[in-house]
Scaffold this motif. Structure first.
Motif: not given
Length: 158
Positions: A50-52, A66-67, A69-79, A84-93
């Protein structure tokens, strides 16, 4: 005993074994329910996300921007589990303002103060949360104030 009776008995005896094997092979009970968006966000908030910026469903899984810490991430989450199934850095939104309500509380407030159900997508757009949700079986688009959780616009989503 004749052969056809033996084959019938053998076939009936194998049904429970096959059914148990099928459930075990999948690893999940067929009656297991998916977690709500509120439950997914609550779990991620507890893990420090968070924030999302956005949550949406893609190929049956939640995609979350979401963020942490100081990192913007894109996550894939099991419903089913919220894991969290995967996460990688992403451009900040663009993130909601610092004084914004926690997203899980905001989403719960939307549910508590209307007859809305089944979130489809949530994204932060400039000054407000844009939420795609259903009300009375009809897909709606809401604009929600990030600080007060007040619905400032509600229209049919086309």
């Amino acid at each position: 005993m004749n052969a056809s009776l033996l084959y019938s008995l053998a076939a009936v005896a194998m049904i429970p074994v096959g059914a148990i094997s099928a459930v075990s092979a999948v690893g999940e009970s067929p009656n297991r329910q998916v977690l709500s968006m509120v439950e997914i966000v609550q779990g991620l908030e507890k893990e420090g996300y968070g924030p999302f910026a956005e949550l949406s469903r893609d190929d049956g899984r939640w995609e979350v921007e979401a963020r942490k810490g100081n990192e913007s991430l894109e996550l894939t989450v099991d419903p089913l589990t919220g894991k969290v199934l995967s996460q990688h850095r992403d451009d900040p939104e663009q993130a909601p303002p610092a004084e914004s309500m926690a997203l899980s509380k905001l989403l719960q407030s939307v549910l508590d103060h209307g007859s809305y159900r089944n979130f489809e997508e949530v994204s932060f757009e400039r000054r407000y949360w844009e939420i795609e949700i259903y009300k009375d079986g009809q897909k709606r688009e809401l604009h929600v104030d990030p600080i007060t959780a007040k619905v400032i616009a509600d229209r049919i989503d086309d």
